[in-house]
Write an enzyme that holds these catalytic residues in place. Structure first.
Site, PDB file in Angstrom:
ATOM      1  N   LYS A 256      44.452  37.735  41.840  1.00  0.00           N
ATOM      2  CA  LYS A 256      43.179  37.010  41.737  1.00  0.00           C
ATOM      3  C   LYS A 256      42.461  37.449  40.467  1.00  0.00           C
ATOM      4  O   LYS A 256      42.300  38.655  40.214  1.00  0.00           O
ATOM      5  CB  LYS A 256      42.345  37.313  42.981  1.00  0.00           C
ATOM      6  CG  LYS A 256      41.312  36.278  43.333  1.00  0.00           C
ATOM      7  CD  LYS A 256      40.743  36.597  44.714  1.00  0.00           C
ATOM      8  CE  LYS A 256      39.629  35.669  45.089  1.00  0.00           C
ATOM      9  NZ  LYS A 256      38.959  36.118  46.328  1.00  0.00           N
TER      10      LYS A 256
HETATM   11  O1  G3P Z   1      36.383  34.005  48.588  1.00  0.00           O
HETATM   12  C1  G3P Z   1      35.152  34.266  48.004  1.00  0.00           C
HETATM   13  C2  G3P Z   1      34.165  34.489  49.082  1.00  0.00           C
HETATM   14  O2  G3P Z   1      34.475  35.633  49.774  1.00  0.00           O
HETATM   15  C3  G3P Z   1      32.759  34.563  48.639  1.00  0.00           C
HETATM   16  O3  G3P Z   1      31.983  34.315  49.775  1.00  0.00           O
HETATM   17  O4  G3P Z   1      30.000  34.278  51.170  1.00  0.00           O
HETATM   18  O5  G3P Z   1      30.287  36.054  49.397  1.00  0.00           O
HETATM   19  O6  G3P Z   1      29.804  33.707  48.760  1.00  0.00           O
HETATM   20  P1  G3P Z   1      30.440  34.603  49.754  1.00  0.00           P
END
Ligand code: G3P
Length: 217
Positions: free
Chosen positions: A83
């Site tokens: 990633k």
């Molecule tokens: O895959 C990326 C994700 O984990 C981000 O999620 O909720 O931190 O915006 P969030």
């Protein structure tokens, strides 16, 4: 549509994998920090649980560091997906790692043009962040639709992995917008299965079956 779980909590991955509900796993530095485990051991363990792709994110922010870390992560298991952040250095590393036969997931995508560049760099997956766009009053689902249209017109094979998914409605929206996959927190995957009418209906069937006094086996 593939469903990935967005977590580094091994117990959650084991549980969902046992249900046969997940096609892969994504992690990021925040999720690794939350898990409290050693990054490389956690990734190795997860790769042993699921057959599908497991995204492990580089920590370096410049090209040579990303290359070194990416190659190192890829050695952990065959199903590791490297990633990389959506920066110019990240795109350069993506192209170079793909040329060496590695799978990549370009993350932190917030515009269709960024997604276009990731596809040009040969990314296996692009991760548009739906929830974080919603947070700033921009409809994250519009981005998924735009990327789907661009990729279909251009014939790009990069898979759209809807990320920053926060609710079951995000999953439904991403599916309708044509995402190839969504990466979803474990609690949201479980909540997708629940409905009060399902619970009430099942309770009534159990009660009525008892009154019928029969058995299937
Ligand atoms: O895959 C990326 C994700 O984990 C981000 O999620 O909720 O931190 O915006 P969030």
């Amino acid at each position: 549509m593939k469903l990935f779980v967005d977590t580094a909590i091994v117990e959650d991955i084991e549980e969902l994998n046992d249900y046969g509900l997940i096609d892969g796993v994504t992690t990021n530095p925040t999720l690794i920090a939350k898990s409290g485990g050693d990054f490389k051991s956690v990734i190795k363990t997860i790769c042993g649980i699921v057959d599908g792709p497991v995204s492990a994110e580089v920590a370096a922010t410049e090209f040579s560091g990303m290359m070194a870390e990416g190659e190192h992560l890829a050695k952990i298991a065959e199903n590791v997906v490297i990633k990389l952040p959506l920066t110019l250095d990240g795109l350069k590393a993506c192209r170079a790692l793909v040329s060496k036969g590695h799978k990549t997931n370009v993350t932190l995508c917030f515009t269709a043009n960024q997604a276009l560049l990731a596809a040009k760099a040969g990314a296996s997956f692009i991760s548009p962040f739906v929830g974080r766009l919603d947070d700033i009053n921009i409809d994250g689902m519009d981005l998924i639709q735009d990327i789907r249209q661009i990729y279909d017109i251009a014939g790009f094979e990069t898979q759209i992995l809807a990320a920053s998914i926060r609710t079951p409605n995000h999953v439904k929206g991403a599916a309708l917008a044509g995402a190839d996959a969504a990466t979803i927190p474990a609690a949201v995957i479980k909540s997708m299965a629940r409905h009060t009418l399902t619970d009430a209906g099942l309770a009534a069937f159990v009660q009525d079956w008892k009154s019928a006094g029969q058995s299937i086996l």
